[in-house]
Design an enzyme around this catalytic site. Structure first.
Site: not given
Ligand code: NOJ
Ligand code: CA
Length: 663
Positions: A375, A468
């Site tokens: 990330e 998500e």
């Molecule tokens: C957004 C992503 O789409 C998700 O899959 C991830 O868990 C979070 N960011 C944290 O990196």
């Molecule tokens: Ca995302």
């Protein structure tokens, strides 16, 4: 002088400046009107795009848009088949006619500019080429003038551009005319139904070293609005330069949109010397628990990425037959407000309670590969400073799968993800990953334009509203719009497989059977098995997720209406089995499904997972009926789909044939 005379001749003889599809039905024609270049698109003689202008505006220089002449044209044809490394089809046919227009300004600097055009049976495309030349070397584009004069009564499905959450929005449906009222730029692929009944999708292919194209309605026409850099220009360039292809997929039925492979055909063949290390996969993750808040990315009592927890997940992967595991929150940087402090991320430093080597070794012993996670919170400067070391570090640990992420509304707080800056950065990750034999799944990515044909280690990406957002941000119509819009730009890591549908924190807008259907209807060569492992215990429906592959020999789009329903059938690349997935929106529906895509007159065993008659995504999401029966290609099913529901079928030949898969 001679060029001038030739130019006049060419512009009078307008019919020479057109390219016709191999089936002779689609025509992309070019015409100069008073030195300004226009194109039209027609199918079977009916206009789809009325005369529309092209050209470029440059900083501190005259636009390349008027006083033009066509000096020379060249035609060629191509008809070939090529094999994908992975994908929705094993073999793809690329059949097109090409016309190249060599253009220059008549006077002044006489700058040169080329338009290369291709007509396929499923669409047309063109790109601009600015060759090396004496009077143009370094230049900044302030505006690309590509217009699309499409009937304003067309129906259009769109998401807004230049918003904080990038592509992660629900689609709006409106008349094209109404887009003008919002003065909103929208992302591509932009799918439309024209009053003629044709479906078209405007997009681009092979996007490198340029801002991504968004579209807006201006003076009654759709016009390109290239994502700007922070200085307001659209791109800083040097000759020779070629633009991405401007693509128009044209389909008679809406499901034909899904079958178009034009975007991939417009990209260059695979550049990687060896692709043996590239494999589609399914993966579980220390992931949904983080989104639910049961575990944390950051350190502390509930830290998810501990050595012990990772081993527990590896045990689960092994038990459930899932070959890979994503681990988020393994590295330094997640404590505190990570969304706004990407500068804290360290990509070679694990948290003290996570022993990466031990976890990798434990995974190897159990046949489970790790999916690493980077990330960046969009802090590209911090990431690029560490990328070389970080990718080498993964390779040293034998890690081949990497999910990256770029949360945040701007890269380095100043550049759009979709700008030339972002495009160049994502490309660096793809090329560096290839060097280290790493496969990529990019979240908060640049949109897909088919470059995975050239770099097949770029396997999948997010770039849309995924699971998500469950817990209120997704409704059932979203996933029956996505395949016809975002889906046209390549694999989407939607992260399906949530079985904890009635969860108190994040209620999932789906029946259980629908979660299975996603594995077939939403294409991705990596598919997540997104829930926490305990949710799959004693769940007969899990068998489908276990069985379903993520790499296909062929795909058929059987039934569909945008925002209403979709049925897709795909044949496994490594066996004779077929898989079918069906979805509806929040309306219940009976779909009549024929099996004539099955070859021959063999008997097949169909394992059917479908909504129970009383299922409902809100009131009774877990209502599922699972049955097995014998079928033949001449059979038809009446399939009931509950509100927010779906179905999934696995079809296996009754007697496994000794003959290898047909395709
Ligand atoms: C957004 C992503 O789409 C998700 O899959 C991830 O868990 C979070 N960011 C944290 O990196
Ligand atoms: Ca995302």
């Amino acid at each position: 002088m001679w060029a001038k005379i030739l130019g006049l001749f060419r512009s009078k003889n307008a019919s020479a400046n057109q390219v016709v599809s191999p089936d002779r039905r689609l025509v992309l024609a070019w015409e100069l009107r008073n030195g300004v270049l226009y194109y039209t698109v027609t199918k079977d003689g009916r206009s789809l795009i009325a005369p529309s202008r092209v050209g470029f505006e440059l900083q501190n220089d005259r636009p390349i848009a008027s006083d033009l002449q066509v000096n020379r044209t060249l035609t060629k044809s191509s008809n070939e088949k090529w094999e994908t490394v992975w994908g929705e089809e094993k073999e793809i046919t690329s059949n097109y006619n090409e016309l190249t227009l060599y253009i220059s300004e008549k006077n002044g600097a006489q700058r040169l500019f080329t338009v290369r055009c291709r007509a396929f049976n499923d669409g047309v495309a063109w790109r601009y080429e600015i060759p090396s030349q004496p009077n143009l070397h370094k230049f900044k584009i302030t505006n690309e003038v590509t217009e699309y004069s499409v009937d304003l009564n067309s129906t259009v499905w769109w998401i807004p551009a230049f918003q904080p959450d990038r592509y992660e929005y629900n689609y709006e449906k409106s008349k094209l005319l109404e887009l003008g009222e919002t003065s909103q730029s929208v992302h591509t692929p932009l799918t439309m139904r024209l009053p003629t009944g044709h479906y078209i999708s405007l997009h681009e292919a092979a996007l490198y070293n340029y801002g991504s194209m968004t579209l807006k309605l201006s003076n009654g026409r759709l016009v390109s609005d290239i994502t700007p850099l922070s200085d307001g220009t659209r791109a800083h360039l040097e000759t020779p330069w070629v633009s991405p292809w401007r693509t128009v997929v044209v389909a008679h039925t809406v499901t034909d949109l899904l079958a178009s492979r034009m975007m991939l055909n417009l990209n260059e063949p695979n550049l990687l010397p060896n692709t043996d290390w590239i494999h589609p996969t399914k993966y579980m993750g220390i992931w949904w628990s983080l989104h639910l808040g049961e575990e944390t990315w950051s350190q502390g009592d509930r830290h998810g990425a501990t050595t012990e927890n990772a081993k527990r997940y590896i045990d689960a992967c092994r038990k459930f037959g899932i070959p890979a595991l994503l681990i988020e929150g393994w590295n330094v940087g997640w404590d505190g407000d990570w969304v706004n402090h990407g500068e804290n991320f360290r990509f070679t430093e694990a948290y003290p309670d996570f022993n990466l080597s031990e976890v990798v070794t434990y995974g190897k012993q159990n046949g489970v590969e790790l999916v690493a996670h980077h990330e960046t919170s969009g802090d590209v400067k911090n990431y690029e400073a560490q990328m070389d070391a970080a990718y080498a570090f993964l390779a040293q640990h034998g890690i081949r799968y990497l999910k990256t992420g770029y949360v945040g509304s701007r890269m380095n707080r100043e550049q759009f993800h979709h700008s030339q800056y972002g495009v160049l950065h994502y490309q660096r990750t793809v090329e560096l990953a290839a060097k280290h034999k790493i496969m990529l799944d990019i979240h908060e990515p640049i949109k897909g334009t088919g470059i995975e044909r050239t770099y097949p280690n770029l396997m999948t990406r997010e770039g849309a509203r995924g699971e998500e957002y469950e817990g209120g941000g997704i409704d059932p119509s979203h996933t029956v719009i996505i395949p016809f819009t975002r889906g046209l730009s390549g694999g989407f890591d939607f992260t399906p497989g949530l079985f904890d549908i009635t969860n108190y924190t994040k209620r999932v807008a789906s029946t259980l059977a629908r979660q299975l259907a996603y594995y077939v209807t939403i294409y991705s060569p990596w598919q997540m098995v997104a829930d926490r492992p305990h949710m799959y215990e004693n769940q007969p429906a899990f068998k489908f997720i276990h069985d379903v592959p993520t790499d296909w020999a062929q795909s058929k789009y059987l039934l569909g209406e945008i925002g209403e329903y979709l049925v897709t059938a795909r044949q496994d690349r490594n066996s004779q089995d077929w898989y079918v997935g069906g979805l509806t929106n929040d309306s219940p529906r009976k779909l009549n499904l024929g099996l004539d895509f099955l070859p021959g007159d063999a008997t097949w065993i169909a394992e059917i997972y479908r909504d129970s008659p009383d299922a409902h995504f809100r009131d009774h999401p877990l209502g599922i009926n699972i049955e097995s029966r014998e079928v033949r290609s001449t059979d038809r099913f009446e399939m009931y789909l509950a509100p927010g529901g779906g179905f999934a079928i696995r079809l296996t030949p009754k007697k496994a044939s000794p003959i290898p898969p047909t395709v």
